[in-house]
Design an enzyme around this catalytic site. Sequence first.
Site, mmCIF file in Angstrom:
data_model
loop_
_atom_site.group_PDB
_atom_site.id
_atom_site.type_symbol
_atom_site.label_atom_id
_atom_site.label_comp_id
_atom_site.label_asym_id
_atom_site.label_seq_id
_atom_site.Cartn_x
_atom_site.Cartn_y
_atom_site.Cartn_z
ATOM 1 N N ASN A 9 0.856 -1.191 0.000
ATOM 2 C CA ASN A 9 0.000 0.000 0.000
ATOM 3 C C ASN A 9 0.893 1.243 0.000
ATOM 4 O O ASN A 9 1.472 1.592 1.024
ATOM 5 C CB ASN A 9 -0.902 -0.041 1.254
ATOM 6 N N TRP A 10 0.978 1.880 -1.148
ATOM 7 C CA TRP A 10 1.861 3.062 -1.265
ATOM 8 C C TRP A 10 1.275 4.279 -0.557
ATOM 9 O O TRP A 10 1.945 5.296 -0.400
ATOM 10 C CB TRP A 10 2.078 3.431 -2.734
ATOM 11 N N LYS A 11 0.005 4.220 -0.205
ATOM 12 C CA LYS A 11 -0.701 5.363 0.408
ATOM 13 C C LYS A 11 -0.585 6.601 -0.503
ATOM 14 O O LYS A 11 -0.517 6.446 -1.717
ATOM 15 C CB LYS A 11 -0.184 5.607 1.828
ATOM 16 N N HIS A 105 -9.585 0.965 5.184
ATOM 17 C CA HIS A 105 -8.312 1.252 5.850
ATOM 18 C C HIS A 105 -8.534 2.290 6.948
ATOM 19 O O HIS A 105 -9.303 3.243 6.758
ATOM 20 C CB HIS A 105 -7.286 1.759 4.827
ATOM 21 N N GLU A 107 -6.862 4.688 7.871
ATOM 22 C CA GLU A 107 -6.545 6.069 7.478
ATOM 23 C C GLU A 107 -7.684 6.699 6.675
ATOM 24 O O GLU A 107 -7.721 7.914 6.510
ATOM 25 C CB GLU A 107 -5.219 6.094 6.701
ATOM 26 N N GLU A 184 -5.112 -4.937 10.806
ATOM 27 C CA GLU A 184 -4.164 -3.825 10.910
ATOM 28 C C GLU A 184 -4.440 -3.054 12.192
ATOM 29 O O GLU A 184 -5.281 -2.126 12.187
ATOM 30 C CB GLU A 184 -4.321 -2.876 9.721
ATOM 31 N N GLY A 190 2.590 2.515 10.815
ATOM 32 C CA GLY A 190 3.525 3.631 10.659
ATOM 33 C C GLY A 190 4.237 4.030 11.944
ATOM 34 O O GLY A 190 4.840 5.099 12.010
ATOM 35 N N SER A 229 3.700 -1.907 10.432
ATOM 36 C CA SER A 229 5.146 -1.899 10.680
ATOM 37 C C SER A 229 5.826 -3.229 10.345
ATOM 38 O O SER A 229 6.730 -3.674 11.055
ATOM 39 C CB SER A 229 5.436 -1.499 12.131
ATOM 40 N N GLY A 250 2.978 -1.029 4.295
ATOM 41 C CA GLY A 250 2.928 0.389 3.985
ATOM 42 C C GLY A 250 4.307 0.898 3.596
ATOM 43 O O GLY A 250 4.794 0.671 2.481
ATOM 44 N N GLY A 251 4.969 1.574 4.534
ATOM 45 C CA GLY A 251 6.257 2.218 4.271
ATOM 46 C C GLY A 251 7.265 1.338 3.537
ATOM 47 O O GLY A 251 7.896 1.774 2.559
HETATM 48 P P1 13P Z 1 3.168 0.564 7.682
HETATM 49 O O1 13P Z 1 3.707 -0.732 7.104
HETATM 50 O O2 13P Z 1 3.864 1.763 7.163
HETATM 51 O O3 13P Z 1 3.089 0.490 9.173
HETATM 52 O O4 13P Z 1 1.655 0.705 7.157
HETATM 53 C C1 13P Z 1 0.798 -0.377 7.268
HETATM 54 C C2 13P Z 1 -0.431 -0.079 6.510
HETATM 55 O O5 13P Z 1 -1.192 0.801 6.876
HETATM 56 C C3 13P Z 1 -0.674 -0.828 5.272
HETATM 57 O O6 13P Z 1 -1.952 -0.610 4.785
#
Ligand code: 13P
Length: 272
Positions: A9-11, A105, A107, A184, A190, A229, A250-251
């Site tokens: 997930n590049w967000k 999600h 977010e 999640e 994050g 994470s 994510g990251g």
């Molecule tokens: P991180 O891997 O950056 O913690 O993000 C997880 C996430 O929200 C994937 O959708």
Amino acid sequence: MRKPLVAGNWKMNSPDESSKTLLENILHDSKMLDSILKEQENASAIDIALFPPSVFLREAQEILTGSNLHWGTQNVSAYDEGPYTGEISASMIKNFGCDYVLIGHSERRCLYEKLELDQFVLDQIVAEKYTMATRHGLSPIICIGETAEDYEAGKTEEVIARLLDVLIKHQGAKALSQTVLAYEPVWAIGTGKSATPEWAQEVHAFMRERVAQSDTETAESLRIIYGGSVKKENARAIFAKPDVDGGLIGGASLDVDQFIKICFAAALKEAG
Ligand code: 13P
């Protein structure tokens, strides 16, 4: 056996390199990974899916078509078409060759929370998007996880059961066989503070059991992935747990080396 899935997930991040270069590099290294896995006795095939911002979907389609990689969007509208400014419909997403879509999600949920909607109403919105996605042949990855506050209050199972029950009520448990669930925990996203493998296993087993109460066969085949994470250093231990079928990253999905090593860890799942 369930085929592990690793989703990136590049967000709303623009990669350091251009999106085109990142897609090409992931594709290139995933092919190398494929050939390594073919030589590796204890490795299994995995699915990899990428979720770039929607403005990069055309590039994803051009670069990834014909490869083993899948791609999708980070959200979908609950409506078919009409005056919904800023939304993207499931049929539009399908036209970009997407197989998957992320739904619910945290977010995105928090955007709704600013409207002070009840959690149950938010779960209903997730369920409506889920119905729309499956109607258009997309596989939803439905995200669910507790906040730090809920975690401290011991409400993890309550939060998760509430959404699962709404999903099952909407389309029946069988429909979940086209779906992936992503646990999640909000406190792990994050933050660099991932859930322990034991905690992830406990929650995933709870999720599977909840679905099994309605349909054991679907529960057994349902992929439940973990997000929060995940890095190359902790992926293997988390994915080794029996009810963890891969990860939502994510990251680390913006870093080709990290991401491919995480995919490798998923392929070694059966090796423990
Ligand atoms: P991180 O891997 O950056 O913690 O993000 C997880 C996430 O929200 C994937 O959708």
